[in-house]
Scaffold this motif. Structure first.
Motif, PDB file in Angstrom:
ATOM      1  N   ARG A   1       0.830  -1.207   0.000  1.00  0.00           N
ATOM      2  CA  ARG A   1       0.000   0.000   0.000  1.00  0.00           C
ATOM      3  C   ARG A   1       0.870   1.266   0.000  1.00  0.00           C
ATOM      4  O   ARG A   1       0.616   2.216  -0.724  1.00  0.00           O
ATOM      5  CB  ARG A   1      -0.914  -0.007   1.224  1.00  0.00           C
ATOM      6  CG  ARG A   1      -2.112   0.917   1.123  1.00  0.00           C
ATOM      7  CD  ARG A   1      -3.128   0.535   2.178  1.00  0.00           C
ATOM      8  NE  ARG A   1      -2.556   0.640   3.523  1.00  0.00           N
ATOM      9  CZ  ARG A   1      -2.595   1.769   4.247  1.00  0.00           C
ATOM     10  NH1 ARG A   1      -3.183   2.831   3.784  1.00  0.00           N
ATOM     11  NH2 ARG A   1      -2.047   1.805   5.442  1.00  0.00           N
ATOM     12  N   GLN A   2       1.922   1.225   0.822  1.00  0.00           N
ATOM     13  CA  GLN A   2       2.812   2.381   0.873  1.00  0.00           C
ATOM     14  C   GLN A   2       3.559   2.548  -0.438  1.00  0.00           C
ATOM     15  O   GLN A   2       3.790   3.661  -0.909  1.00  0.00           O
ATOM     16  CB  GLN A   2       3.816   2.213   2.020  1.00  0.00           C
ATOM     17  CG  GLN A   2       3.178   2.370   3.378  1.00  0.00           C
ATOM     18  CD  GLN A   2       4.079   1.834   4.457  1.00  0.00           C
ATOM     19  OE1 GLN A   2       4.621   0.729   4.335  1.00  0.00           O
ATOM     20  NE2 GLN A   2       4.247   2.586   5.530  1.00  0.00           N
TER      21      GLN A   2
ATOM     22  N   TRP B   1       2.469   1.872  -3.312  1.00  0.00           N
ATOM     23  CA  TRP B   1       1.560   2.525  -4.259  1.00  0.00           C
ATOM     24  C   TRP B   1       1.480   4.011  -3.975  1.00  0.00           C
ATOM     25  O   TRP B   1       1.623   4.827  -4.860  1.00  0.00           O
ATOM     26  CB  TRP B   1       0.160   1.922  -4.145  1.00  0.00           C
ATOM     27  CG  TRP B   1       0.015   0.650  -4.881  1.00  0.00           C
ATOM     28  CD1 TRP B   1       0.553  -0.556  -4.533  1.00  0.00           C
ATOM     29  CD2 TRP B   1      -0.677   0.446  -6.103  1.00  0.00           C
ATOM     30  NE1 TRP B   1       0.216  -1.490  -5.464  1.00  0.00           N
ATOM     31  CE2 TRP B   1      -0.545  -0.913  -6.434  1.00  0.00           C
ATOM     32  CE3 TRP B   1      -1.416   1.279  -6.933  1.00  0.00           C
ATOM     33  CZ2 TRP B   1      -1.109  -1.448  -7.583  1.00  0.00           C
ATOM     34  CZ3 TRP B   1      -1.987   0.737  -8.065  1.00  0.00           C
ATOM     35  CH2 TRP B   1      -1.828  -0.614  -8.385  1.00  0.00           C
TER      36      TRP B   1
END
Lengths: 254, 306
Positions: free
Chosen positions: A162-163, A165
Motif C-alpha cells: 500500500r505504501q 503505491w
C-alpha cells in the motif's frame, strides 16, 4: 536573438490572419452561395449566439463530453495501474487492450445505435470508447516504467504494497497519466462529435447537420470555427499542464 | 528536447541530450502524436529499467497461456452478454465467426472494402507528399513556420469529423469528397511531425554542414529531410487511423458506397454479424498498415531504434 525575433514573429502571425480573411472574402465572392464570406460567417455566429441556439447546443454536447471524459479517467487510470503492477495481469490483458484500442470507434457506432439506441448513455459510451484507451495505456506505461531502483529502495525501507503505491507508483505515474488524459481529451472530442453526428443528431451535431442539409455554409463554418476554438483551448491548456508535470518526470528520472 | 512519446515504449524518461537545440514544436505542443510513439533518437540514452518485481518469477504460467485464456474469457463474456441482450440486435462471436466465410466470398464486400481502403491509401499518399513539402518548409524557414503555425495547429487539433458536413456542402455527396477529406486529415499530422523532424536536427550536423559550405539544398534534402523520415513515418501511422475515421464519417454522412456505409446498412437490416466482419477488416487494415510502416523503418533506418 529572441528579443529581436519576437516582433517579426508576431507581425507574421498577424499577416497570416489578414491573408486568411482577405483570401476567404475573395473566395466567397467567387464561390457565391457555396462559401459564406468571413463577414457573413461572423454575422451568422452572432445570430446563433444571441438566439441561444449555440449555447444550448454546446451545453448538450459538453455534458456528453464531460461525462464521458470523467468516466474514462475514473475507470482508465486505476485499471491501467492495476494492469501494470501485477505482471500476470499485464501478460493476460495487454494484447487485448492494444487490440481494442486499434478498433476505429466510428465503425462501432452503427452497432451501438442498433443495440443501445441513441440516448445520453449511448453517446457517453462512444465518448468513453474514444477516450479511455490512451488514458489506460499511459497509466500502464507509467506504472510499468517505475525504475526498479525506486522500488528496491522502498522495499529496503520496509514499504508495504500500500505504501509502495502511495509513495512510489502513483506519484511516478502522474506525469504519464497527465499525458494520457491530454490524449484522452483529444479522443473524447472526436468521440463527442461522432456521437453527436451519427447517433441521432443533437447539440453541435444537430447544428452542423442542419447547416449542411440547408446549404447554410455560414452556419456550418461558424459552428466548425467554434469547435476549433474550443479544441485548441482545451489542448493548449492540457498541454501546459502536461509540460509542467513533464519537468517533474525529468527530475525523477535523474 | 522533451519529445513526448505518447503511449511510447518506455522512452518517456529521456533527458535532453547536450548540444541538441531545444525546440518548441511548431504546432504549439501538438507534437505529442497521439497513439504513435515517435521513434527513439539515435543516441546512447539508456532505456527504461525493466518493470516489476522479479521475485514472483517462480511458478508463473507462460504468457501465451494467460493470453489465450483471457481471450477466450472475453469472447465468452461477449457471447453471454449478446445472448442476454437479444441476439438480433447484437453481434456475437460465434455468429460472426460463422458469417466470416460467407461474407468473404461476396463480391460487394471486397468492392466496398477496396473503395474505403483505397481512398485511405490514396489519401494518405497525397497527404504525405503535400505534408512533407509544407512540413519541410515549416521546419527550415522561420517565416513559413510562423505564417502557417496557427492554421496547422488549429486544424490539427480540430476533429476532422466536424469538417465533414462543410465538405459535403462544398464538394457534394460523392466519393471525391471522401478522398479530399481523407487527404486533408492525413495531411495535418504529417505536416506537424515532418516540421518537428526537419527542425530538430542535431546542431553538430548543421555545424559540419556549414564548415564544409554545404548548399541550401544539401541541408534541406540531405540533412533535414533525412532527419525527418522517421517523424514522417510516425506521422503516417497517425494519419492512417485518422484518415480511416474520416473516410467512414463521409460514408455515413454522405452515403458514399464503401465498407463504412455497408456496415451502417447491414446493422439497420439486422445483419450485425455480417457487419462486424467489416469492422474486423478495417481494424486489421489499420494495424497491418502501421506494422508495415514500422517494419519499413526498422529495415531501412535501423539506427532509429525499435
Amino acid at each position: 536573438m529572441f528579443a529581436t525575433e519576437r516582433p517579426a514573429r508576431w507581425s507574421v502571425y498577424a499577416l497570416s490572419l489578414v491573408v486568411l480573411a482577405v483570401v476567404w472574402q475573395l473566395a466567397a465572392i467567387e464561390a457565391g452561395t457555396l462559401l459564406a464570406s468571413f463577414t457573413e460567417t461572423m454575422a451568422r455566429l452572432a445570430e446563433l449566439v444571441s438566439s441561444g441556439e449555440l449555447g444550448s447546443a454546446l451545453w448538450a454536447s459538453g455534458r456528453i463530453f464531460l461525462t464521458g471524459l470523467a468516466l474514462s479517467i475514473v475507470l482508465g487510470l486505476p485499471l491501467g495501474l492495476v494492469f501494470a503492477r501485477f505482471p500476470l495481469v499485464t501478460a493476460a490483458v495487454e494484447t487485448y487492450v492494444y487490440a481494442l484500442y486499434a478498433i476505429p470507434v466510428i465503425t462501432l457506432v452503427p452497432f451501438i445505435l442498433a443495440g443501445l439506441g441513441f440516448d445520453f448513455r449511448a453517446k457517453v459510451l462512444v465518448v468513453v470508447l474514444s477516450a479511455i484507451f490512451p488514458i489506460l495505456i499511459s497509466a500502464m506505461e507509467g506504472a510499468r516504467s517505475v525504475p526498479g531502483r525506486l522500488l528496491d529502495v522502498a522495499h529496503s525501507y520496509g514499504s508495504r504494497e500500500r505504501q509502495l503505491w502511495a509513495d512510489v507508483v502513483i506519484p511516478y505515474t502522474v506525469p504519464y497519466a497527465i499525458t494520457g488524459i491530454k490524449q484522452g481529451i483529444a479522443g473524447a472530442l472526436v468521440g463527442t462529435i461522432i456521437a453527436e453526428l451519427f447517433l441521432n443528431a443533437t447539440g453541435v451535431g444537430d447544428l452542423l447537420i442542419r447547416a449542411s442539409t440547408n446549404y447554410d455554409s455560414a452556419g456550418a463554418l461558424a459552428v466548425t470555427l467554434v469547435i476549433s476554438v474550443i479544441a485548441v483551448s482545451l489542448m493548449g491548456a492540457s498541454g501546459a499542464v502536461e509540460r509542467r508535470y513533464a519537468r517533474w518526470r525529468e527530475g525523477l528520472s535523474g | 528536447m522533451t519529445k513526448r512519446t505518447g503511449t511510447g515504449t518506455g522512452t518517456g524518461t529521456r533527458e535532453p541530450a547536450a548540444g541538441r537545440p531545444v525546440s518548441v514544436p511548431a504546432g504549439s505542443g501538438s507534437s505529442a502524436t497521439e497513439a504513435v510513439p515517435l521513434p527513439a533518437e539515435p543516441s546512447g540514452t539508456p532505456q527504461a529499467v525493466p518493470p516489476g518485481p522479479t521475485r514472483r518469477e517462480r511458478g508463473k504460467p507462460p504468457a501465451w497461456l494467460l493470453r489465450t485464456g483471457t481471450g477466450l474469457l472475453l469472447l465468452a463474456l461477449w457471447e453471454a452478454a449478446a445472448r442476454l441482450l437479444g441476439s438480433e440486435f447484437v453481434a456475437r462471436p460465434t455468429a460472426v465467426a460463422a458469417a466470416i466465410p460467407e461474407v468473404l466470398v461476396t463480391e460487394t464486400f471486397w468492392q466496398d472494402a477496396w473503395a474505403t481502403v483505397g481512398a485511405v491509401v490514396y489519401g494518405v499518399l497525397i497527404g504525405a507528399v503535400a505534408g512533407m513539402v509544407l512540413g519541410l518548409a515549416m521546419g527550415r524557414i522561420k517565416v513559413v513556420r510562423w505564417f502557417f503555425t496557427s492554421y496547422v495547429s488549429g486544424l490539427y487539433t480540430l476533429p476532422m469529423v466536424a469538417v465533414v458536413p462543410l465538405m459535403t456542402i462544398w464538394l457534394g455527396y460523392t466519393s471525391e469528397t471522401r478522398l479530399v477529406a481523407v487527404a486533408l486529415s492525413a495531411f495535418l499530422p504529417i505536416v506537424v511531425t515532418t516540421a518537428d523532424g526537419s527542425r530538430a536536427i542535431p546542431k553538430e550536423y548543421l555545424d559540419v554542414a556549414h564548415t564544409f559550405r554545404a548548399r541550401l539544398h544539401h541541408i534541406w534534402f540531405g540533412i533535414a529531410l533525412r532527419n525527418a523520415i522517421p517523424y514522417l513515418i510516425a506521422g503516417m501511422q497517425l494519419a492512417i487511423a485518422r484518415a480511416l475515421v474520416t473516410a467512414v464519417a463521409v460514408e455515413f454522412l454522405a452515403g458514399v458506397p464503401g465498407l463504412g456505409y455497408s456496415i451502417l446498412q447491414q446493422t439497420r437490416s439486422f445483419q450485425q454479424n455480417e457487419a462486424f466482419v467489416g469492422v474486423i477488416l478495417l481494424t486489421l487494415f489499420v494495424v497491418g498498415a502501421r506494422a508495415l510502416l514500422t517494419l519499413a523503418r526498422r529495415r531501412f533506418l535501423p539506427w532509429y531504434g525499435r
